[in-house]
Scaffold this active site. Structure first.
Site: not given
Ligand code: GLU
Length: 489
Positions: A254-258
């Site tokens: 997800s966005k959290r991973h970049g």
């Protein structure tokens, strides 16, 4: 006789395409090309409220960037069009009406307020969420009464209470769902637009899709779709659900991973060849060893048998390594051509534009080995283009040297290089190596000081090559500027 292979990529323009969407597109494309089938792009744009302006263009340009051409769909047409679901509304309406006539679907008049309360009540009682089927068996009189109130209904599917649906997923094997766990899903919304489920089934049938390759998150939708295929009397396609893509922490990517949007990878200077190769390995492998595949090799070797069920880990270090490998494999011309837009945008504003292609052609060989992304190139090479080097004077004093010895060293360099006629790597080396010995310095010390003086950095491309590209005048000016800096310490 087996049906000809026809697969589709069916994006919804509700956001920019992320890595998972594009992996789905790629696997469909590879499957089609491997089996000499057709790759169809169908735009599932029936969720008007979630439509994102510009998303469609980004999706299509992303496919083009990666070289995933489509045989039917936006821009190219085809015999099964239109390929935008918003232009096919009457087909879904007809299907919904037929299901009502046959007794496989019904009109539901429940207000959104009532559905909300129902969900809250279910949550309180810890019951699974789902429509409680209040309108499933309305009498004709009740229906007429609701219609008279001017309520526009939704159409819901009449999921059987009993039994189970089983199917053979080409990746997961036999999958079984109890009908008791499936609620009466909406087929047609009150705005007249179909839901994903109805439109997807109708179109996969009408477009004669032979195989549905899609993300694992759709696995639980498939029994619903199969019930609809059955009720509509359509022969279902075969299904293959692609494994989830996970971040390094094994949570769903997800966005959290970049960055997750494919456009960001393009902007960050990843090559399309890298992305195709890297995405292909998110769930597919030829064996446990081979890592680098051209598009043609992927087409030749792709098969669903080699798609795994376990979540695929998105490993950024591997992506960077792979991109470096692809960058190194480019011809110098190609590397230069692809890097040019990054240099135009990324070099400091003070650098005179347009950039000299001839000069860039001299700089590029010095960094092709080292660049991992194209976007890194401006930063790696800025000192070739600007003479105002902004660095800490202290960097000029390398290990086991002090201000005095550094000044001495750079003075000596200036003296020896000033009379040089040819400023090529051979001449520079012939002068500078003996000079280090003469000054009783290790070459690393002299070259380290000089490297900072001419590049402003401690890590840079090979020194003599760099100086020869910069030329005598600029190199010596930089040595002079370094001396000024040292003296002001
Ligand atoms: N429109 C769906 C999506 O955006 C398609 C899913 C499917 O392939 O059935 O992912």
């Amino acid at each position: 006789m087996t049906k000809p292979v026809r697969v589709r990529f069916a994006p919804s323009p509700t956001g920019y395409p992320h890595v998972g969407n594009i992996r789905t597109a790629l696997f469909n494309w590879l499957f089609a090309r491997h089996s000499s089938g057709r790759f169809v792009v169908r735009i599932e744009d029936t969720d008007v409220t979630r439509k994102v302006e510009g998303a469609l263009e980004v999706i299509l340009s992303g496919l083009k960037w990666l070289g995933l051409d489509w045989d039917e769909g936006p821009g190219v047409g085809g015999d099964y069009g239109p390929y935008f679901q918003s232009q096919r509304l009457s087909l879904y309406r007809e299907a919904a009406e037929r299901l009502i006539r046959q007794g496989n679907a019904y009109c539901c008049y429940c207000s959104s307020q009532r559905l909300k309360e129902m969900r809250e009540e279910q949550a309180r009682r810890k019951q699974p969420p789902g429509y409680d089927r209040r309108c499933r068996d309305l009498s004709e009189a009740e229906r007429v009464q609701k219609e008279a109130k001017g309520i526009t209904p939704v159409v819901r599917f009449k999921t059987p209470f009993e039994g189970r649906t089983r199917f053979n997923d080409l990746i997961w094997g036999e999958v079984v769902f109890e009908h008791g766990t499936i609620d009466d899903l909406v087929l047609l919304k009150s705005d007249g637009y179909p839901t994903y489920h109805l439109a997807n089934v109708v179109d996969d049938h009408l477009m004669e899709i032979s195989h549905v390759l899609r993300a694992e998150e759709w696995l639980s939708s498939t029994p619903r779709h199969l019930l609809m295929y059955q009720a509509l009397g359509f022969e279902p396609p075969q299904f293959a659900h692609l494994p989830m893509i996970l971040g390094a922490d094994r949570a769903k990517l997800s966005k959290r991973h970049g960055s997750v949007s494919i456009t960001e990878y393009r902007e960050q200077g990843y090559l399309p060849e890298t992305m195709v190769n890297f995405l292909a390995l998110l769930g597919w492998s030829l064996d446990d060893k081979a890592e680098i595949f051209s598009l043609a090799e992927l087409v030749a070797n792709f098969s669903l048998e080699r798609v795994s069920r376990t979540g695929a880990i998105f490993n950024r270090d591997k992506l960077n390594w792979m991109n470096g490998a692809y960058i190194r494999s480019l011809s110098l011309d190609d590397f230069t051509r692809r890097t040019l837009p990054f240099l135009e945008n990324g070099l400091p504003a003070g650098v005179r534009r347009p950039l000299s292609i001839d000069y860039i052609g001299q700089v590029m060989p010095l960094i092709q080995e080292r660049a991992r992304t194209l976007a890194e190139v401006p930063e790696l090479t800025a000192f070739f283009f600007t003479d105002e080097l902004d660095y800490e004077p202290g960097l000029l004093i390398v290990k086991k040297m002090d201000r005095e010895s550094s000044v001495q060293a750079l003075e000596a360099v200036r003296q020896r290089l000033s009379p040089l006629q040819a400023f090529d790597t051979v001449s520079l080396e012939a002068v500078l190596r003996p000079l280090a010995a003469e000054l009783e310095l290790k070459t690393g010390q002299l070259f380290g000081t000089l490297r900072v003086a001419v590049t402003g950095r401690t890590v840079a491309p090979p020194l003599f090559e760099t100086m020869s590209v910069l030329g005598k005048e600029r190199s010596l000016e930089r040595v002079g500027a370094a001396l000024d800096k040292l003296r002001s310490l």
